[in-house]
Scaffold this active site. Sequence first.
Site, PDB file in Angstrom:
ATOM      1  N   CYS A 299       0.822  -1.210   0.000  1.00 41.71           N
ATOM      2  CA  CYS A 299       0.000   0.000   0.000  1.00 41.71           C
ATOM      3  C   CYS A 299       0.855   1.258   0.000  1.00 41.71           C
ATOM      4  CB  CYS A 299      -0.938   0.006   1.201  1.00 41.71           C
ATOM      5  SG  CYS A 299      -1.971   1.489   1.270  1.00 41.71           S
TER       6      CYS A 299
ATOM      7  N   CYS B 248      -1.396   1.718  -3.044  1.00 43.15           N
ATOM      8  CA  CYS B 248      -2.393   2.783  -2.834  1.00 43.15           C
ATOM      9  C   CYS B 248      -1.803   4.184  -2.808  1.00 43.15           C
ATOM     10  CB  CYS B 248      -3.133   2.559  -1.510  1.00 43.15           C
ATOM     11  SG  CYS B 248      -3.506   0.853  -1.100  1.00 43.15           S
TER      12      CYS B 248
ATOM     13  N   LYS C  75       0.041   5.331  -6.077  1.00 44.64           N
ATOM     14  CA  LYS C  75      -0.986   5.358  -7.125  1.00 44.64           C
ATOM     15  C   LYS C  75      -1.887   6.573  -6.965  1.00 44.64           C
ATOM     16  CE  LYS C  75      -4.735   3.325  -6.342  1.00 44.64           C
ATOM     17  NZ  LYS C  75      -5.677   2.268  -5.922  1.00 44.64           N
TER      18      LYS C  75
ATOM     19  N   ALA D 159      12.018 -13.694   6.521  1.00 46.00           N
ATOM     20  CA  ALA D 159      11.776 -14.690   7.555  1.00 46.00           C
ATOM     21  C   ALA D 159      10.836 -15.758   7.015  1.00 46.00           C
ATOM     22  CB  ALA D 159      11.176 -14.038   8.793  1.00 46.00           C
TER      23      ALA D 159
ATOM     24  N   GLY E 185      -8.782  -5.989 -16.912  1.00 44.39           N
ATOM     25  CA  GLY E 185      -9.990  -5.182 -16.784  1.00 44.39           C
ATOM     26  C   GLY E 185     -10.409  -4.943 -15.354  1.00 44.39           C
TER      27      GLY E 185
ATOM     28  N   TYR F 208      -9.638  -3.345 -11.296  1.00 46.56           N
ATOM     29  CA  TYR F 208      -9.475  -1.948 -10.875  1.00 46.56           C
ATOM     30  C   TYR F 208      -8.064  -1.440 -11.090  1.00 46.56           C
ATOM     31  CZ  TYR F 208      -7.337  -3.366  -6.418  1.00 46.56           C
ATOM     32  OH  TYR F 208      -6.493  -3.873  -5.462  1.00 46.56           O
TER      33      TYR F 208
ATOM     34  N   GLU G  34      -7.516   1.804 -13.360  1.00 46.37           N
ATOM     35  CA  GLU G  34      -6.933   2.981 -12.716  1.00 46.37           C
ATOM     36  C   GLU G  34      -5.691   3.457 -13.454  1.00 46.37           C
ATOM     37  OE1 GLU G  34      -8.298   2.314  -8.055  1.00 46.37           O
ATOM     38  OE2 GLU G  34      -6.386   1.509  -8.748  1.00 46.37           O
TER      39      GLU G  34
ATOM     40  N   ARG H 201     -15.245  -6.502 -13.511  1.00 46.57           N
ATOM     41  CA  ARG H 201     -16.108  -7.651 -13.204  1.00 46.57           C
ATOM     42  C   ARG H 201     -16.361  -7.736 -11.696  1.00 46.57           C
ATOM     43  NH1 ARG H 201     -14.982 -13.066 -12.002  1.00 46.57           N
ATOM     44  NH2 ARG H 201     -12.748 -12.678 -12.258  1.00 46.57           N
TER      45      ARG H 201
ATOM     46  N   GLY I 290      -3.763  -9.888 -12.459  1.00 46.02           N
ATOM     47  CA  GLY I 290      -3.976 -10.637 -11.227  1.00 46.02           C
ATOM     48  C   GLY I 290      -2.818 -10.527 -10.256  1.00 46.02           C
TER      49      GLY I 290
ATOM     50  N   ASP J 251      -3.704  -9.628   2.576  1.00 44.52           N
ATOM     51  CA  ASP J 251      -3.830 -10.210   1.237  1.00 44.52           C
ATOM     52  C   ASP J 251      -3.323 -11.640   1.153  1.00 44.52           C
ATOM     53  OD1 ASP J 251      -4.677  -7.666   0.727  1.00 44.52           O
ATOM     54  OD2 ASP J 251      -3.277  -7.264  -0.909  1.00 44.52           O
TER      55      ASP J 251
ATOM     56  N   THR K 252      -6.334  -2.555   2.079  1.00 40.66           N
ATOM     57  CA  THR K 252      -5.481  -2.162   3.205  1.00 40.66           C
ATOM     58  C   THR K 252      -6.257  -1.947   4.505  1.00 40.66           C
ATOM     59  OG1 THR K 252      -3.831  -1.191   1.738  1.00 40.66           O
ATOM     60  CG2 THR K 252      -3.854  -0.410   4.012  1.00 40.66           C
TER      61      THR K 252
ATOM     62  N   ALA L 265     -13.369   2.089  -3.057  1.00 38.81           N
ATOM     63  CA  ALA L 265     -13.336   3.049  -4.158  1.00 38.81           C
ATOM     64  C   ALA L 265     -12.389   2.558  -5.245  1.00 38.81           C
ATOM     65  CB  ALA L 265     -12.901   4.425  -3.667  1.00 38.81           C
TER      66      ALA L 265
ATOM     67  N   HIS M 205     -27.425  21.614  -1.158  1.00 38.64           N
ATOM     68  CA  HIS M 205     -27.556  22.116  -2.534  1.00 38.64           C
ATOM     69  C   HIS M 205     -26.650  23.331  -2.740  1.00 38.64           C
ATOM     70  CE1 HIS M 205     -29.612  22.871  -6.327  1.00 38.64           C
ATOM     71  NE2 HIS M 205     -29.672  24.153  -5.978  1.00 38.64           N
TER      72      HIS M 205
ATOM     73  N   GLU N 213     -26.391  15.385  -3.429  1.00 42.59           N
ATOM     74  CA  GLU N 213     -27.759  15.604  -2.969  1.00 42.59           C
ATOM     75  C   GLU N 213     -28.738  14.653  -3.656  1.00 42.59           C
ATOM     76  OE1 GLU N 213     -29.923  19.239  -4.411  1.00 42.59           O
ATOM     77  OE2 GLU N 213     -27.960  19.709  -5.288  1.00 42.59           O
TER      78      GLU N 213
END
Length: 480
Positions: A43, A48, A51, A115, A176, A178, A182, A205, A290, A331, A339, A369, A463, A468
Amino acid sequence: MADFDYDLFVIGGGSGGVRAARVAAATGAKVALAEDSRLGGTCVIRGCVPKKLMVFASEYSEIFSDARAYGWDIHEGSFDWGRFAGQLNTELDRLEGVYRGLLEGSNVEIFDQRAKLAGTHEVRLSDGSTRSAKHILIATGGHPVRPEMPNAHLGMVSDDIFHMESLPRSILIVGGGYIACEFACILHGLGVEVTQFYRGAQILRGFDEEARGLIADQMQERGIDLHLGTNIVEMCPADAERPEGPAGEGLGAPVSEPRPDAEGGSAGPVWVKASNGMARSFDAVLFATGRAPNTRDMGLEEVGVTLGRRGEIVVDDFSQTAVPSIYAIGDVTDRVNLTPVAIREGMAFVETVFKGNPTPVDHELIPSAVFTQPEFGTIGLSEEEARDREPVEIYCTSFRPMQTAFAGRPDRVMMKLVVSKETRRVLGCHIVAPHAGEMIQLAGIAVKMGATKEDFDRTVAVHPTMSEELVTMKSPVRSA
């Protein structure tokens, strides 16, 4: 009772392992942690955080034209990858130092080496020494893999992106999910000509079908050359002789080994032939097809730890393996690979083992997200998942947001609620919009609490905002 060197030995210095080590040490336990790469893990070092900084950098390309539409006399320059990469590495070094400081401040002993298990209570370090521990926690994460095909080594994986010496002029992204989507948006925003192949019928997917369709449309609208139902059948260096024989002949090359801190990136222009007949050269190829758990050569099965079909460590609801003294989080267990989830699993482990409060891990209703452009925020069930379980009503709206519509851009956003007909609970919330990640964090609280559609309706709208619409959709667009 047997004497051990430590009460807890953590293998892996990512977000989950570091949090578990620190919180366990705060109970008075004697704790050690080993990490063979860089503290912070995927991460912080190669996921993360870098990125998201690249996402920020890539979004400025549209700000210049928008500013002119709003009356500013402003002209864009060129993007300097070298300057950005230098600043990025400085920030990652700072964050790694923060993680080290947190561990040292918690009196966790750090071993900067690999280790592996040497027994049910014993760990062997790469220097040949061994340490014993009452409990062992494995938090080694995962790594990106290349597909099994000839010349797959010519393509980068996500770890390599952060080590590129310069930006390619053109890139083919294969995948395809995330990560693929991204990076397609990021690199396009930085000025790279992006082509994306995905062998499936639609990207992302597993996510809500309507949301993923809108994201695909918006990516193509921005200029990403997306090819669905498409995969690579041949690839070789652009200046080499073309492969002979039927497409795909010779498949079966071993998947590449993990390269946690790979240097350099692409080896140069790559010629690619696709299943749709396209044949051309790209300056770089990125495989985002993957990830796999980091369990190879860890001594796991030798001591009785059970591995799953993909090499993941099999654990129970309390993150305990088949060996009572050995636990695993994050993971490497291939449960929910996020994360914040690894951190939660680490906290639950400490509650269970060191505080005498058995705490199962809660994997229900996790907001997440996807940092495409536009962003995608989601929690709960997709429309497709929900309608397979019970009768539902769908509340959905899609529109051009005020900010970009004024600037003449065709961008569209979407707000969607999936509601149980029987209980009226909101089963799923899906947002495709700028800053959707920020919105779904707050909407996620309501959904996690069990809010009904009427609870949303009772909330006064803020608003003028995009969000909203979440509280102003009065009539369902369909039932399922």
